[in-house]
Design a protein around this motif. Structure first.
Motif, short mmCIF file in Angstrom:
data_model
loop_
_atom_site.label_atom_id
_atom_site.label_comp_id
_atom_site.label_asym_id
_atom_site.label_seq_id
_atom_site.Cartn_x
_atom_site.Cartn_y
_atom_site.Cartn_z
N ASP A 2 8.26 2.10 -6.86
CA ASP A 2 7.53 3.55 -7.08
C ASP A 2 6.55 3.97 -6.99
N GLN A 3 5.73 3.17 -6.02
CA GLN A 3 4.73 2.60 -5.26
C GLN A 3 4.97 3.54 -4.04
N PRO A 4 3.99 4.75 -3.07
CA PRO A 4 3.92 5.72 -2.70
C PRO A 4 3.97 3.83 -1.28
N LEU A 5 4.61 3.65 0.10
CA LEU A 5 4.34 2.28 0.81
C LEU A 5 2.51 2.58 1.09
N GLU A 6 2.19 3.28 1.74
CA GLU A 6 0.88 2.96 1.73
C GLU A 6 -0.62 2.57 0.76
N GLU A 7 0.48 2.52 -0.97
CA GLU A 7 -0.73 2.23 -2.22
C GLU A 7 0.12 0.41 -2.04
N TRP A 8 0.81 0.57 -1.81
CA TRP A 8 1.23 -1.07 -1.25
C TRP A 8 0.53 -2.35 -1.26
#
Length: 409
Positions: free
Chosen positions: A21-27
Motif C-alpha cells: 500500500d506504500q510507494p516503493l520509494e517510501e519502503w
C-alpha cells in the motif's frame, strides 16, 4: 489491492507480507537489498529478498505492467532469453502505479557494473556481439523490442563468454514474424541507445581511452546483419555434397547457439537448395545432454564445455579398463569423481564469486594453462588448488541470492 502471480504460488506467499500500500520509494530500508550490479531505470525499482530468493519490484502504469507480465510469461514458456516474471500488484491505494515482480537473474551483471569492476576489462565489442545475438534471437521469434539497449540487458558469464537477457519488455510488440523494415528500425534504435550509453561511460571515465563510442555503436547494424545472414541464408550446393554440407550447416547454427527447426532440401537446376528454419525454443541440446548424463542444470556453453570433459573422462575409463563404458555410467562417475570434488573444494570465503559450473570451466582452462607450462597434464586436483590460490581470489564478488542476503544490514 489485487495480486496476480504465476505458479508456483508458494513463491509469492512471503511477498504478500510486504507493504504494497506504500510507494516503493517510501519502503523501509531494512526491507530492501542494495544490489551492486543493478542498472539504470527510468522507473522506481527496488530489490527484496524473501525466503532466500531475490526479486525485482518495478512501479509502472498498470496497462504496461499487464502487457509486460503477459509477454515475459510467454518468453519464459518459449525459452527466450529474458528475466522470469512472477506477478503484478494492481489497484494500489491513492491511484499508485502497479508493481511488476520479476525474479532476479542470479550471477547477472549490468554493463555499467562490468566496466566499473577491476576484473571488468570487458570490451565494448564483446558486449555488443552478445547483445546482437540476443536481438537476432528475439527477431527470429517475431519480437520487436523497441528499446534495445545495454541498460535493458543483463549479462551473465557462460563458460568464459557472455549470455545476454532482456530485462525490460514495456515497448515490446509480438508478431508472427518481423519485416525487414521492422528489424532495421529496431536495430537503428539500438544503435542510437548504445552510442549514448557508451558516451556516458566515457564521460564517467569507465571506457578505455582507445574506444570510440560512436564508432562502436555504428558497428552494431553490420554485426547484426552479418549474424542474421548467417542464421537465415539459403545455400545451394551440388547434390553429391548434400550430406556433409547439411551436417556442416546445422553444426554451425548449433555452435552459434541457435536451434534448428524444419530443414527443407529442394532440387533445382543449379543444384540442391537448403533452407533451414532457425529458432530459439527451449534449452539447447548440450544442456539437455548434460542433465541426462549427470543431472546438472547449467547454461548452454557451460554444458558444452563440461560435456567435453565427460567424454574425455569416459575415454580415460575405457582405456584404463580395456572395455567399453556406458555413457550414463561415465556421466555419474564424472560427477562424483571429477566435478563434485572441485566444487566441494572451493574455499568457504570464495563461494558465490562465480557459479559452480563457471568455476569448473575456469579450473579446466587453468589446467590447460598449467599443463602447457609444465609440458604434461598436471591433473584437475592440482589445477583446482592453484586456481583457488591465485585466480579466484581476484574475482570480484558477484551477485548471488545467498551472498546478497548474507550481506544485509
Amino acid at each position: 489491492m489485487r495480486y496476480l502471480f504465476r505458479p508456483p504460488a508458494a513463491d509469492a506467499t512471503g511477498l504478500l507480507l510486504l507493504p504494497w500500500d506504500q510507494p516503493l520509494e517510501e519502503w523501509d530500508h531494512d526491507l530492501l537489498l542494495d544490489v551492486p550490479s543493478r542498472g539504470i531505470s527510468r522507473h522506481v525499482v527496488r530489490f527484496v529478498a524473501v525466503e532466500d530468493r531475490v526479486y525485482a519490484l518495478k512501479e509502472i502504469d498498470e496497462r504496461l505492467a499487464r502487457h509486460e507480465y503477459a509477454l515475459l510469461a510467454q518468453f519464459e514458456g518459449e525459452g527466450l532469453p529474458a528475466v522470469s516474471v512472477l506477478g503484478i500488484c494492481v489497484d494500489r491505494p491513492d491511484e499508485q502505479p502497479a508493481v511488476l515482480v520479476t525474479r532476479y537473474l542470479e550471477y547477472s551483471m549490468s554493463y555499467r557494473w562490468l566496466f566499473s569492476r577491476p576484473r571488468g576489462e570487458r570490451s565494448a565489442e564483446q558486449l555488443l556481439d552478445t547483445m546482437v545475438v540476443l536481438l537476432v534471437r528475439l527477431h527470429l521469434a517475431g519480437v520487436f523490442w523497441g528499446d534495445c539497449s545495454l541498460s535493458n540487458t543483463l549479462f551473465r558469464l557462460d563458460a568464459g563468454t557472455f549470455a545476454a537477457y532482456l530485462v525490460d519488455a514495456e515497448t515490446v510488440e509480438r508478431h508472427p514474424s518481423l519485416s525487414p523494415g521492422q528489424r532495421a528500425y529496431d536495430v537503428d534504435l539500438a544503435r542510437e541507445r548504445v552510442g549514448a550509453e557508451l558516451l556516458d561511460l566515457q564521460f564517467g571515465g569507465l571506457l578505455p581511452a582507445d574506444i570510440d563510442p560512436i564508432e562502436v555503436a555504428d558497428s552494431l547494424p553490420p554485426r547484426y546483419e552479418s549474424l542474421w545472414e548467417e542464421v537465415t541464408r539459403e545455400e545451394v550446393f551440388r547434390t553429391d555434397e548434400q550430406r556433409y554440407r547439411v551436417a556442416e550447416r546445422l553444426q554451425r547454427l548449433n555452435d552459434l547457439g541457435f536451434d534448428v527447426g524444419e530443414v527443407e532440401l529442394k532440387t533445382t537446376d543449379g543444384g540442391t537448395r537448403l533452407r533451414v528454419e532457425t529458432r530459439v525454443a527451449g534449452p539447447g541440446h548440450n544442456r539437455h545432454e548434460l542433465f541426462r548424463l549427470a543431472g546438472l542444470e547449467v547454461q548452454e556453453r557451460q554444458a558444452q564445455r563440461l560435456l567435453n570433459d565427460v567424454r574425455a573422462f569416459r575415454a580415460y575409463l575405457e582405456q584404463k579398463s580395456g572395455s567399453p563404458v556406458p555413457e550414463t555410467i561415465a556421466g555419474h562417475r564424472w560427477l562424483a569423481e571429477v566435478y563434485q570434488p572441485v566444487v566441494d573444494a572451493i574455499p568457504e570465503d570464495l563461494r558465490g564469486r562465480l557459479e559452480p559450473a563457471e568455476v569448473f570451466h575456469e579450473v579446466l582452462e587453468h589446467r590447460w594453462f598449467l599443463s602447457e607450462q609444465a609440458g604434461r597434464d598436471v591433473g584437475t586436483t592440482k589445477a583446482a588448488r592453484s586456481y583457488f590460490d591465485t585466480v579466484l581470489p581476484r574475482t570480484p564478488q558477484e551477485l548471488t541470492t545467498p551472498s546478497v542476503i548474507a550481506g544485509r544490514g
